[in-house]
Design an enzyme around this catalytic site. Structure first.
Site, mmCIF file in Angstrom:
data_model
loop_
_atom_site.group_PDB
_atom_site.id
_atom_site.type_symbol
_atom_site.label_atom_id
_atom_site.label_comp_id
_atom_site.label_asym_id
_atom_site.label_seq_id
_atom_site.Cartn_x
_atom_site.Cartn_y
_atom_site.Cartn_z
ATOM 1 N N THR A 151 29.783 30.983 28.725
ATOM 2 C CA THR A 151 28.449 31.516 28.401
ATOM 3 C C THR A 151 28.599 33.017 28.134
ATOM 4 O OG1 THR A 151 28.021 31.695 30.791
ATOM 5 C CG2 THR A 151 27.068 29.803 29.653
ATOM 6 N N PHE A 200 30.157 29.741 42.766
ATOM 7 C CA PHE A 200 30.246 31.099 43.317
ATOM 8 C C PHE A 200 31.686 31.550 43.571
ATOM 9 C CE2 PHE A 200 26.135 29.290 44.351
ATOM 10 C CZ PHE A 200 25.276 30.269 43.878
ATOM 11 N N GLU A 219 37.634 34.918 41.042
ATOM 12 C CA GLU A 219 38.992 34.822 40.518
ATOM 13 C C GLU A 219 39.953 35.392 41.559
ATOM 14 O OE1 GLU A 219 39.628 36.174 36.473
ATOM 15 O OE2 GLU A 219 37.675 35.351 35.934
ATOM 16 N N LEU A 261 31.491 47.057 49.792
ATOM 17 C CA LEU A 261 31.140 48.461 50.018
ATOM 18 C C LEU A 261 32.310 49.376 49.660
ATOM 19 C CD1 LEU A 261 29.136 48.378 53.396
ATOM 20 C CD2 LEU A 261 28.245 48.643 51.068
ATOM 21 N N ARG A 262 33.248 48.852 48.857
ATOM 22 C CA ARG A 262 34.390 49.687 48.451
ATOM 23 C C ARG A 262 34.006 50.460 47.186
ATOM 24 N NH1 ARG A 262 39.203 48.999 50.760
ATOM 25 N NH2 ARG A 262 40.248 49.827 48.922
ATOM 26 N N SER A 263 33.749 51.753 47.383
ATOM 27 C CA SER A 263 33.334 52.565 46.236
ATOM 28 C C SER A 263 34.547 52.963 45.404
ATOM 29 C CB SER A 263 32.590 53.808 46.721
ATOM 30 O OG SER A 263 33.364 54.505 47.671
ATOM 31 N N GLY A 268 34.195 45.223 37.177
ATOM 32 C CA GLY A 268 34.501 44.647 35.866
ATOM 33 C C GLY A 268 34.618 43.148 36.016
ATOM 34 N N CYS A 302 32.471 38.155 34.716
ATOM 35 C CA CYS A 302 31.102 37.731 35.035
ATOM 36 C C CYS A 302 30.099 38.822 35.388
ATOM 37 C CB CYS A 302 31.147 36.664 36.110
ATOM 38 S SG CYS A 302 31.814 35.120 35.442
ATOM 39 N N ARG A 328 39.446 41.117 31.382
ATOM 40 C CA ARG A 328 38.119 41.133 30.764
ATOM 41 C C ARG A 328 37.221 42.162 31.471
ATOM 42 N NH1 ARG A 328 36.801 34.783 30.610
ATOM 43 N NH2 ARG A 328 38.036 34.864 32.516
HETATM 44 N N1 LIG Z 1 35.599 32.562 35.845
HETATM 45 C C1 LIG Z 1 35.003 32.496 37.023
HETATM 46 O O1 LIG Z 1 35.587 32.853 38.045
HETATM 47 C C2 LIG Z 1 33.593 31.985 37.141
HETATM 48 C C3 LIG Z 1 32.874 31.601 36.002
HETATM 49 N N2 LIG Z 1 31.594 31.102 36.128
HETATM 50 C C4 LIG Z 1 30.880 30.629 34.939
HETATM 51 O O2 LIG Z 1 31.460 29.380 34.534
HETATM 52 C C5 LIG Z 1 31.381 29.227 33.112
HETATM 53 C C6 LIG Z 1 32.766 28.933 32.550
HETATM 54 O O3 LIG Z 1 33.562 30.081 32.763
HETATM 55 P P1 LIG Z 1 35.164 30.014 32.692
HETATM 56 O O4 LIG Z 1 35.666 28.793 33.347
HETATM 57 O O5 LIG Z 1 35.624 31.355 33.167
HETATM 58 O O6 LIG Z 1 35.370 29.876 31.098
HETATM 59 P P2 LIG Z 1 36.760 29.633 30.322
HETATM 60 O O7 LIG Z 1 36.610 30.333 29.029
HETATM 61 O O8 LIG Z 1 37.910 29.945 31.219
HETATM 62 O O9 LIG Z 1 36.779 28.039 30.071
HETATM 63 C C7 LIG Z 1 35.935 27.364 29.201
HETATM 64 C C8 LIG Z 1 36.675 26.187 28.552
HETATM 65 O O10 LIG Z 1 35.759 25.466 27.715
HETATM 66 C C9 LIG Z 1 36.458 24.983 26.572
HETATM 67 N N3 LIG Z 1 35.489 24.644 25.530
HETATM 68 C C10 LIG Z 1 34.789 25.462 24.705
HETATM 69 N N4 LIG Z 1 33.939 24.753 23.935
HETATM 70 C C11 LIG Z 1 34.095 23.451 24.277
HETATM 71 C C12 LIG Z 1 33.474 22.233 23.871
HETATM 72 N N5 LIG Z 1 32.509 22.222 22.934
HETATM 73 N N6 LIG Z 1 33.873 21.073 24.444
HETATM 74 C C13 LIG Z 1 34.848 21.056 25.387
HETATM 75 N N7 LIG Z 1 35.455 22.188 25.819
HETATM 76 C C14 LIG Z 1 35.085 23.356 25.267
HETATM 77 C C15 LIG Z 1 37.407 26.112 26.240
HETATM 78 O O11 LIG Z 1 38.499 25.639 25.461
HETATM 79 C C16 LIG Z 1 37.837 26.592 27.652
HETATM 80 O O12 LIG Z 1 39.020 25.946 28.088
HETATM 81 C C17 LIG Z 1 30.729 30.510 32.601
HETATM 82 O O13 LIG Z 1 29.339 30.295 32.489
HETATM 83 C C18 LIG Z 1 30.999 31.515 33.723
HETATM 84 O O14 LIG Z 1 30.013 32.537 33.757
HETATM 85 C C19 LIG Z 1 30.992 30.958 37.352
HETATM 86 C C20 LIG Z 1 31.660 31.295 38.507
HETATM 87 C C21 LIG Z 1 33.011 31.850 38.488
HETATM 88 O O1 LIG Z 2 30.351 34.507 38.550
HETATM 89 C C1 LIG Z 2 31.525 34.792 38.704
HETATM 90 O O2 LIG Z 2 32.394 34.662 37.832
HETATM 91 C C2 LIG Z 2 32.017 35.354 39.993
HETATM 92 O O3 LIG Z 2 31.869 36.810 39.925
HETATM 93 C C3 LIG Z 2 32.347 37.522 41.075
HETATM 94 O O4 LIG Z 2 33.745 37.244 41.284
HETATM 95 P P1 LIG Z 2 34.914 38.021 40.476
HETATM 96 O O5 LIG Z 2 34.352 38.670 39.252
HETATM 97 O O6 LIG Z 2 36.012 37.057 40.336
HETATM 98 O O7 LIG Z 2 35.446 39.180 41.451
HETATM 99 P P2 LIG Z 2 34.823 40.097 42.602
HETATM 100 O O8 LIG Z 2 35.726 40.040 43.759
HETATM 101 O O9 LIG Z 2 33.394 39.845 42.828
HETATM 102 O O10 LIG Z 2 34.981 41.562 41.957
HETATM 103 C C4 LIG Z 2 34.218 41.967 40.829
HETATM 104 C C5 LIG Z 2 34.438 43.443 40.538
HETATM 105 O O11 LIG Z 2 33.820 44.254 41.534
HETATM 106 C C6 LIG Z 2 34.748 45.234 42.007
HETATM 107 N N1 LIG Z 2 34.427 45.544 43.419
HETATM 108 C C7 LIG Z 2 34.235 44.537 44.307
HETATM 109 C C8 LIG Z 2 33.950 44.826 45.628
HETATM 110 C C9 LIG Z 2 33.836 46.160 46.049
HETATM 111 O O12 LIG Z 2 33.549 46.481 47.231
HETATM 112 N N2 LIG Z 2 34.044 47.140 45.143
HETATM 113 C C10 LIG Z 2 34.337 46.867 43.830
HETATM 114 O O13 LIG Z 2 34.498 47.812 43.017
HETATM 115 C C11 LIG Z 2 36.109 44.604 41.820
HETATM 116 O O14 LIG Z 2 37.123 45.577 41.750
HETATM 117 C C12 LIG Z 2 35.921 43.862 40.505
HETATM 118 O O15 LIG Z 2 36.137 44.739 39.411
HETATM 119 C C13 LIG Z 2 31.589 37.009 42.308
HETATM 120 O O16 LIG Z 2 32.111 37.658 43.476
HETATM 121 C C14 LIG Z 2 31.725 35.478 42.452
HETATM 122 O O17 LIG Z 2 30.938 35.042 43.557
HETATM 123 C C15 LIG Z 2 31.217 34.823 41.170
HETATM 124 O O18 LIG Z 2 31.359 33.413 41.219
#
Ligand SMILES: NC(=O)C1=CN([C@@H]2O[C@H](COP(=O)(O)OP(=O)(O)OC[C@H]3O[C@@H](n4cnc5c(N)ncnc54)[C@H](O)[C@@H]3O)[C@@H](O)[C@H]2O)C=CC1
Ligand SMILES: O=C(O)[C@H]1O[C@H](OP(=O)(O)OP(=O)(O)OC[C@H]2O[C@@H](n3ccc(=O)[nH]c3=O)[C@H](O)[C@@H]2O)[C@H](O)[C@@H](O)[C@@H]1O
Length: 435
Positions: free
Chosen positions: A84, A159, A162, A263-265, A270, A273, A339
């Site tokens: 998304t 939730f 990474e 709370l880590r400033s 980045g 998400c 990213r």
């Molecule tokens: N990355 C994370 O740690 C987290 C991500 N999210 C959310 O989860 C969602 C997915 O994020 P990611 O897994 O990071 O994305 P991603 O980009 O890593 O994976 C998405 C996958 O979907 C596939 N794809 C694209 N179009 C398709 C289609 N039409 N049919 C079948 N497959 C298709 C792509 O080839 C790719 O492998 C996003 O909305 C993100 O915001 C939520 C929590 C944590």
């Molecule tokens: O929607 C998502 O994809 C995910 O986004 C974040 O997870 P993530 O981006 O993997 O990593 P975080 O540990 O949250 O860190 C995000 C950013 O905040 C920064 N950060 C975090 C904590 C802190 O105290 N200070 C700080 O600068 C980190 O350096 C990093 O750049 C959320 O923590 C997850 O719960 C959520 O599922």
């Protein structure tokens, strides 16, 4: 249960491997054939601690991957774990979700028993409120299906973080089931029953509406991002007064109402998400006629932190034509993901100043090399520091904490730390961003 997950990226693969480990039969569906082959060969398509073992154990067995949407016909529910991303104006781009929902509908429409057995389609991706209702359910129905009879929809946001995704999925703080039908709620309970049984403690389940579940995800992410921006704001004030923001944060974190985490400033947030989700909910709110002032300020402050880091460097070195080391490129430690890493605005700022950049990261170098092929990449922090007239720290990798005599090899030992990972020591000019 038999489960299908559309999208085998960071979330889809992690969720699929964990569900397979908990005893479910899981198939992921992805348009990328390389990803499908990788999973079936027992290898994860992404780098995530603990995932190798799970995919190696279950890949090709209880965990399969396919490019064929008809695979969902043998399953009771399908999760959409599709990207998304943001449009240019920051609003959510739903093209992948709508395409996936349409393909699910077409596959279900081809099934003989579709009219008697409602298939549950669960939105796992992060989507703005009412997306499942207004944009996804209609795409599924477009294939000639009736909601409630042929299919049900639900929202079950994720939730996991990474770097700790497997552990986070298996031991979540909460599960959120957004439904409008008891049959959907029951199926989600069945899906997560083995997880709740295996988890270390009680896992609360929040049963709520679909739009509420979608909003809970944005509230969660933007609250955390704003918490970091707030501690950065407080940290910037601390720096002006010569006060140590980390001592202040440790003290306020003892108040249960504040909590010690996030709370880590430093140089800011980045990743894949926080930035996109904050932009998306601000854009969605504005579309409704509401301008979220605090969230906008949180983004503005986050965007300004890298320049604050560089201006501290400017106080000690005229970087033009000088070799400057950038330590850390990943958006956080434990991942090769760049990213929206804060390293990008830092590198841009150094380029504008005419610095000669030498960058180092334990795992993210190759990803950054694709984006900036023209800067120098060192094989170690020591090599990056050797001969440099200044160093900035962007990612809090543990190995940077052990740096010591390596600073003696710098031409001018000025260190500006954006993550409080380097110890202040004799012989270097040390500036912490907020301490
Ligand atoms: N990355 C994370 O740690 C987290 C991500 N999210 C959310 O989860 C969602 C997915 O994020 P990611 O897994 O990071 O994305 P991603 O980009 O890593 O994976 C998405 C996958 O979907 C596939 N794809 C694209 N179009 C398709 C289609 N039409 N049919 C079948 N497959 C298709 C792509 O080839 C790719 O492998 C996003 O909305 C993100 O915001 C939520 C929590 C944590
Ligand atoms: O929607 C998502 O994809 C995910 O986004 C974040 O997870 P993530 O981006 O993997 O990593 P975080 O540990 O949250 O860190 C995000 C950013 O905040 C920064 N950060 C975090 C904590 C802190 O105290 N200070 C700080 O600068 C980190 O350096 C990093 O750049 C959320 O923590 C997850 O719960 C959520 O599922």
């Amino acid at each position: 249960m038999n489960v299908s997950i559309v999208g085998s990226g960071y979330v889809g693969t992690t969720v699929a491997a964990c569900l397979a480990d908990l005893g479910h039969e899981v198939v992921t569906i992805d348009i990328d054939e390389d990803i499908v082959d990788t999973v079936n060969d027992g290898r994860p398509p992404i780098h995530e601690p603990g995932l190798d073992e799970l995919v190696a154990e279950h890949g090709g067995g209880r965990l399969r991957a396919s490019t064929d949407y008809d695979e969902i016909l043998d399953t009771e529910l399908t999760m959409l774990a599709l990207p998304t991303p943001s449009n240019d104006d920051g609003s959510i781009d739903l093209q992948f979700m709508e395409a996936g929902a349409a393909s699910v509908g077409e596959a279900l429409a081809g099934a003989e028993n579709a009219a008697t057995d409602p298939h549950l389609v669960v939105t796992k991706s992060t989507v703005v409120p009412n997306t499942t209702e207004d944009r996804l359910a209609p795409r599924i129905a477009d294939a000639g299906l009736e909601r409630g009879t042929d299919f049900l929809v639900a929202s079950n946001p994720e939730f996991q973080r990474e770097g700790t995704a497997v552990a986070d999925f298996l031991n979540p703080d909460k599960l959120v089931f957004g439904t409008d039908d008891d049959r959907a709620t029951d199926l989600l309970h069945d899906l997560y029953a083995p997880l709740r049984e295996a988890a270390d403690g009680d896992v609360p389940v929040v049963e709520t509406g679909i739009a509420e579940a979608e909003m809970i995800k944005y509230a969660n992410n933007t609250f955390l991002a704003t918490k970091v921006s707030l501690i950065n704001d407080i940290g910037n004030i601390c720096k002006e007064f010569g006060v140590d923001a980390y001592e202040v944060a440790d003290a306020i974190g003892l108040d249960d109402r504040i909590g010690e985490q996030f709370l880590r400033s430093g140089v800011g947030w980045g990743g894949s998400c926080f930035p996109k989700d904050t932009d998306a909910i601000i854009a969605a709110a504005r579309e409704q006629g509401y301008d979220p002032a605090v969230l906008s300020a949180a983004v503005e402050l986050n965007d300004a932190q890298p320049e604050r880091l560089l201006s501290l460097l400017d106080d000690h070195v005229d970087v033009s034509g000088k070799r400057i080391a950038v330590l850390g490129l990943a958006f956080k430690p434990g991942t090769d993901d760049i990213r929206n890493t804060r390293a990008v605005p830092v590198i841009e700022g150094l380029k504008e100043r005419g610095a000669e950049i030498v960058a180092y990261d334990p795992v993210a170098t190759e990803n950054m090399r694709e984006r900036y092929p023209d800067i120098e990449y060192a094989d170690s922090a020591a090599a990056a520091l050797a001969g440099a007239s200044g160093a900035v720290v962007v990612t809090d990798w543990d190995e940077f904490a052990a740096l010591d005599t390596e600073f003696d090899e710098m031409a001018d030992p000025v260190v500006v730390d954006g993550r409080r990972i380097i110890e202040r020591r004799e012989g270097i000019t040390y500036e912490g961003l907020t301490w």
